[in-house]
Design a protein around this motif. Structure first.
Motif, PDB file in Angstrom:
ATOM      1  N   SER B  62       1.938  -0.433 -80.723  1.00  0.00           N
ATOM      2  CA  SER B  62       3.347  -0.595 -81.103  1.00  0.00           C
ATOM      3  C   SER B  62       3.668   0.160 -82.384  1.00  0.00           C
ATOM      4  N   TYR B 241      11.009  -2.081 -80.857  1.00  0.00           N
ATOM      5  CA  TYR B 241      10.930  -3.032 -79.750  1.00  0.00           C
ATOM      6  C   TYR B 241      12.018  -2.729 -78.713  1.00  0.00           C
ATOM      7  N   GLU B 275       8.062 -10.746 -78.597  1.00  0.00           N
ATOM      8  CA  GLU B 275       6.818 -11.415 -78.951  1.00  0.00           C
ATOM      9  C   GLU B 275       6.640 -12.668 -78.109  1.00  0.00           C
ATOM     10  N   GLY B 277       4.355 -15.307 -78.752  1.00  0.00           N
ATOM     11  CA  GLY B 277       3.386 -16.109 -79.500  1.00  0.00           C
ATOM     12  C   GLY B 277       2.099 -15.349 -79.753  1.00  0.00           C
ATOM     13  N   ARG B 278       1.009 -16.047 -79.590  1.00  0.00           N
ATOM     14  CA  ARG B 278      -0.279 -15.441 -79.878  1.00  0.00           C
ATOM     15  C   ARG B 278      -0.738 -14.475 -78.786  1.00  0.00           C
ATOM     16  N   GLY B 280       0.812 -11.914 -78.009  1.00  0.00           N
ATOM     17  CA  GLY B 280       1.082 -10.594 -78.549  1.00  0.00           C
ATOM     18  C   GLY B 280       2.403 -10.036 -78.073  1.00  0.00           C
ATOM     19  N   LEU B 281       2.561  -8.760 -78.270  1.00  0.00           N
ATOM     20  CA  LEU B 281       3.810  -8.091 -77.926  1.00  0.00           C
ATOM     21  C   LEU B 281       3.852  -7.793 -76.438  1.00  0.00           C
ATOM     22  N   LYS B 328      -6.852  -9.621 -76.315  1.00  0.00           N
ATOM     23  CA  LYS B 328      -7.492  -8.314 -76.194  1.00  0.00           C
ATOM     24  C   LYS B 328      -7.221  -7.654 -74.844  1.00  0.00           C
ATOM     25  N   PHE B 329      -6.606  -8.400 -73.960  1.00  0.00           N
ATOM     26  CA  PHE B 329      -6.245  -7.829 -72.664  1.00  0.00           C
ATOM     27  C   PHE B 329      -4.906  -7.120 -72.757  1.00  0.00           C
TER      28      PHE B 329
END
Lengths: 538, 462
Positions: B62, B241, B275, B277-278, B280-281, B328-329
């Motif tokens: 990003s 974004y 976004e 949350g955790r 990711g984007l 990480k995916f």
């Protein structure tokens, strides 16, 4: 075949998922209701930050040698952009915003494309580099009052503040960042720094709004020579300064519009405005006749730590600042000239013509310019006279010349003297050095209302307390161990800090640092020339 | 017996050695934690690790996307080259020395070499060392908010080295605001999933089938993955974004020497990141390419005159894409619906009659690509791709003629990490199944063609 490929894909995902399960998390409360995970932040740090800030967070990444200004050293936990008072740790939100905002004119980009969680994780990880985050309580952000309307009067008052707070010394008369001190500025690691050039019109180091600008000079930029003026400018005056500074920028703002309208409507008055910078001082000298005379007038009218009676009507500064002015002079006498420049720069001169004339010959200013050596002697004598009026006797005998040499000699004679440079201690400290009482005589309760951290003298911070009595106890116990300890309050009066010093150089400060460390404390050195910058000790 | 025992012992030792080596590689790879690097011209300029802009180079993350959108600028008022050391030159070189193996089944092969009358269906297998295209890329800023890119590529083939300009453009950045940027020249279409910066290199896996697909027998030369000539207006939010792009392109698929038409195509893109949350984007986007191609052209002495195409007929490609992250995916879904005019689909000049029963061909295609970014230095990749014809241009064509299934799997490991250059070890296997074999001069959907690529190489960038 299709089955084999599907099995391969499944195995691929399974392997990756299994590896992900080994990740460790360290939960840290982050800003904006986000949970920052230091472990996740560590991976992000290695991806985005390690090249400049280094694996140890000490600013020594592999690219650091190519970068100017140098990357931040996270191990010191000293940050420029904070909403907290100078010398204090920033809030998590400060760090979060800084990562997203970046720093103009540096290699630190705006990491705004990173998600909020990523930035929160980075904040959590950055905080692992310094023990200060564990040992020091979180500081409270300063409050920023609502901005008043922009008026020509406000801009005019800001213009006067720019002159009287000596902003021009670094930022230049026109805000071009070319003031007489500009070339000498360094950060806390002795790397050269350039003051902000308002004429470029770029955003500020710590934001671009008026609130950001207000915050910058009320908190200072720790690690740089930009001090905090929180103790020296009233909020409304600070907004005046903000409004004036905006007129120095070549961008369209309400301030530039108001100022342009005013100068167009009042061409004669605009032309008659006194110049900013040294030219005005020279002008003041010419108008003054004899500076000594004016100083004596001030001293005579201000016989005991400065009286408000001498202030002209319309002086925007308070009695407090006039008290400080006298206090500043005493600090100068004690070799803490830099402190006065930093913490209370000629504050009493804001509106008083006589004081402005005094300003021209103040030792803190004069000593910075060697070519004004001829004035220094005169200034010193004036201080002597001023100090005499405050029951000082021997100041006039101080050596003339370089401010630091003068300071070193004073401190060398009695390092315990500096902590007592409080207005409340004036009668004693203003006596000859030999008459300065030993540190143990200084009451732990005699808390200074203003930090003497500047002028090249070094102090070591040993502790920070919310209760004055606890700070006093520690200071007393340290004094019994022959450490020149004393207590002061933090800028926001929220904490009682226990400091040891002053020390004339880093070497002696580090010796004390080691002794204190061996005694079980976790001290760190405060670098006064950079606005009370703390550096991790031991 | 001894021989057998000896052979068995050797076998065990061999297996142990292989496992030991594999374990060592795994340990080295999985414990590495330094950042990976990318095209180093910008890294040199900004002293940032390439991993700052790339998930695993050359794929952008990003931040890299925002950097690119901003005209190769960080926006720190040091973007103009005047701030750079005079020795700085914005150039990067990339190439891939490799060993590869290509195999294709059901190919028409002369049983007697040189005798075309003895053709049979057989497999062709080739392998050997090779060098990928040599990219010599110059890119950066001419001045604040004026950026450029020139990318001549040298390709090695039987005729020696052929140079071509993969891209060459100037871009006026942040015109009035970041919402208006103007790019002129030859450039990559603003595809959300870039084929120019993806993580596959092999002969079969090194391109998205969907980006280059045209039905068998179609005369349309357009490919979404080809760089195009034209002008592009684009804009983006501060964090990129939100992005949009509008491009007007000449109808020549980026190759001005073709006997193309004097007409223009339009490409529209929009994407929005958010976004989650955790996780990711996440980013979702849509696109539409509306173009036209000539079906014949003016001739001189029977030879087509370049750039004088006539009888233009329309076509379009529409669809959506995504960039979805879960830790990480990273998942990259893509969908396309394609449609070509019947004249294009049947390769019939517009001034001639169409075959009986001819209709405009259409198809759907797409893929899901998965990345697992174990560390900034190691990424596992895989891709499943599928294309299905909806309508065949000719009534006699089998319904599945041209259908494609493609699979790729691989990894990239970045063992050498400097702040000025990068090296990736690339290993990949790709397999493509195409329904439709050119056996005996006619397409046969009953005999699929299997094409596979094995690739082991070094991806080098300086």
């Amino acid at each position: 075949m299709k089955l084999k490929i599907s099995a391969l894909t499944f195995a691929f995902i399974l392997l990756a998922a299994a590896t992900a399960c080994f990740a460790q998390d360290t939960l840290i409360h982050g800003p904006k209701e986000l949970m920052g995970h230091a472990a996740s932040g560590g991976q992000l740090y290695r991806r985005y930050c390690v090249g400049c800030h280094g694996p140890a967070g000490d600013g020594n990444g592999e690219n650091a040698i190519w970068i100017d200004p140098k990357p931040r050293d996270f191990t010191t936990a000293v940050f420029k952009c904070r909403s907290t008072p100078t010398g204090m740790l920033p809030t998590d939100d400060d760090l979060f915003q800084a990562i997203g905002r970046g720093f103009v004119n540096t290699n630190m980009p705006a990491w705004i494309p990173l998600t909020n969680h990523d930035r929160a994780d980075l904040v959590a990880y950055i905080k692992t580099f310094s023990p200060r985050w564990k040992h020091e309580p979180p500081a409270k952000p300063i409050s920023i009052p609502a901005e008043p309307a922009v008026t020509s009067t406000s801009i005019m008052k800001g213009r006067e503040l720019y002159q009287k707070m000596e902003c021009w010394k670094c930022h230049g008369s026109q805000g071009h960042g070319d003031g007489p001190s500009a070339a000498t500025l360094t950060d806390s690691k002795d790397n050269p720094l350039r003051p902000y050039n308002f004429s470029v019109g770029s955003r500020f180091k710590c934001g671009q709004s008026n609130q950001d600008l207000y915050r910058i000079f009320m908190t200072g930029l720790d690690g740089t020579p930009m001090p905090s003026f929180a103790d020296d400018i009233k909020p409304e005056d600070a907004w005046d300064l903000v409004h004036f500074l905006r007129t120095l920028q070549p961008i369209r703002t309400s301030e530039t519009r108001v100022w342009k309208d005013w100068t167009a409507a009042h061409p004669e008055e605009a032309k008659a405005l006194k110049p900013i910078g040294p030219a005005r001082i020279a002008q003041a000298d010419d108008e003054a006749g004899t500076v000594k005379q004016s100083t004596q007038q001030i001293a005579a009218s201000n016989p005991s730590s400065g009286s408000a009676g001498a202030a002209p009507v319309g002086d925007p500064l308070t009695e407090k600042s006039k008290v400080k002015d006298s206090f500043v002079a005493l600090e100068n006498q004690l070799g803490l000239a830099g402190a006065s420049t930093q913490a209370a720069p000629q504050s009493s001169n804001t509106a008083a013509p006589e004081a402005a004339k005094t300003n021209a010959t103040r030792p803190s200013a004069a000593a910075q310019a060697d070519d004004q050596a001829g004035t220094v002697k005169q200034s010193t004598q004036q201080i002597g006279a001023l100090a005499s009026s405050s029951s000082s006797g021997s100041s006039a005998a101080l050596p003339v010349g370089d401010a630091f040499a003068q300071k070193s000699k004073v401190e060398g004679a009695s390092p315990q003297a500096a902590p007592q440079s409080s207005s409340t201690a004036t009668p004693k400290t203003s006596k000859a050095n030999a008459a300065i009482p030993p540190a143990s005589e200084a009451s732990a309760a005699a808390t200074l209302r203003k930090s003497p951290l500047s002028g090249g003298a070094l102090f070591v911070q040993v502790g920070a307390f919310t209760k004055e009595a606890n700070a006093g106890k520690l200071a007393e116990s340290l004094r019994q161990e022959n450490f020149p300890a004393f207590t002061i309050t933090s800028k926001d009066d929220a904490y009682y800090l226990v400091h040891v010093g002053p020390y004339p150089d880093e070497k002696s400060a580090r010796i004390a640092l080691g002794e204190l460390g061996r005694a079980g404390f976790k001290p760190f050195i405060l670098y006064p020339d950079t606005g009370g910058i703390a550096q991790a000790g031991n | 017996m001894n021989t057998q025992h000896s052979s068995g012992g050797w076998g065990l030792r061999f297996v142990r050695s292989i496992l030991t080596c594999a374990a060592l590689v795994v340990v080295v790879v999985f414990t590495s934690s330094q950042p990976a690097l990318a095209i180093p011209a910008f890294a040199r300029k900004y002293a940032l690790p390439c991993s700052a802009c790339h998930t695993a180079w050359p794929e952008l993350n990003s931040f890299g996307q925002a950097f690119r959108d901003n005209g190769y600028q960080l926006g720190n008022d040091h973007d103009s080259p005047i701030y750079q050391d005079s020795g700085y030159f914005p150039i990067a070189i990339r190439t891939q020395p490799n060993w590869h193996r290509e195999s294709t089944s059901n190919q028409p092969i002369d049983a007697v070499p040189g005798d075309p009358t003895t053709t049979y269906g057989g497999k062709v297998t080739q392998h050997g060392f090779g060098i990928g295209g040599i990219d010599i890329w110059l890119a950066g800023t001419l001045y604040k908010n004026i950026s450029f890119s020139v990318l001549p590529t040298a390709n090695l083939d039987a005729n020696g080295i052929n140079f071509e300009f993969e891209n060459a453009f100037f871009r006026f950045d942040n015109v009035k605001s970041r919402w208006l940027n103007v790019k002129v020249g030859k450039f990559e279409l603003d595809n959300m999933i870039s084929e120019k910066r993806f993580l596959f290199l092999s002969g079969n896996g090194g391109s998205y089938q969907s980006y280059h697909f045209v039905p068998l027998g179609d005369s349309n030369d357009f490919a979404l993955g080809d760089n195009q000539l034209g002008v592009e207006l684009s804009g983006h939010s501060v964090n990129s974004y939100t992005r949009y792009g509008v491009a007007v392109l000449t109808s020549n698929s980026g190759t001005p020497t073709l006997p193309t038409a004097r007409s223009y195509d339009t490409y529209l893109t929009f994407s929005q990141g958010f976004e989650a949350g955790r996780l990711g984007l996440q980013r979702l986007g849509a696109y539409a390419y509306v173009g036209q191609r000539p079906t014949y052209s003016l001739t001189s002495g029977g030879t087509a005159i370049s750039g004088t195409g006539l009888g233009t007929k329309p076509f379009y490609r529409v669809g959506f894409s995504g960039d979805l992250n879960a830790g990480k995916f990273e998942f990259l879904p893509f969908f396309m619906h394609g449609w070509d005019n019947v004249y294009l689909g049947t390769s019939t000049p517009a001034n001639q009659a169409l075959p009986d029963g001819a209709q405009a061909p259409s198809w759907n295609g797409g893929f899901i690509e998965t990345h697992y970014h174990l560390t900034p230095q190691f990424v596992l990749t895989q891709r499943d791709e599928i294309i299905r014809m909806s309508k065949q241009a000719l009534p006699d064509n089998p319904t599945n003629l041209g259908n494609i299934n493609a699979y790729s799997v691989g990894y990239r490991w970045y063992p050498i990490v400097f702040s000025r250059a990068g090296l990736a070890f690339h290993n990949e296997y790709s397999l493509v199944k195409t329904y439709g074999s050119p056996l005996t001069g006619a397409f046969s959907s009953s005999v699929p063609v299997w094409s596979s690529s094995a690739y082991v190489g070094l991806d080098f960038a300086f």
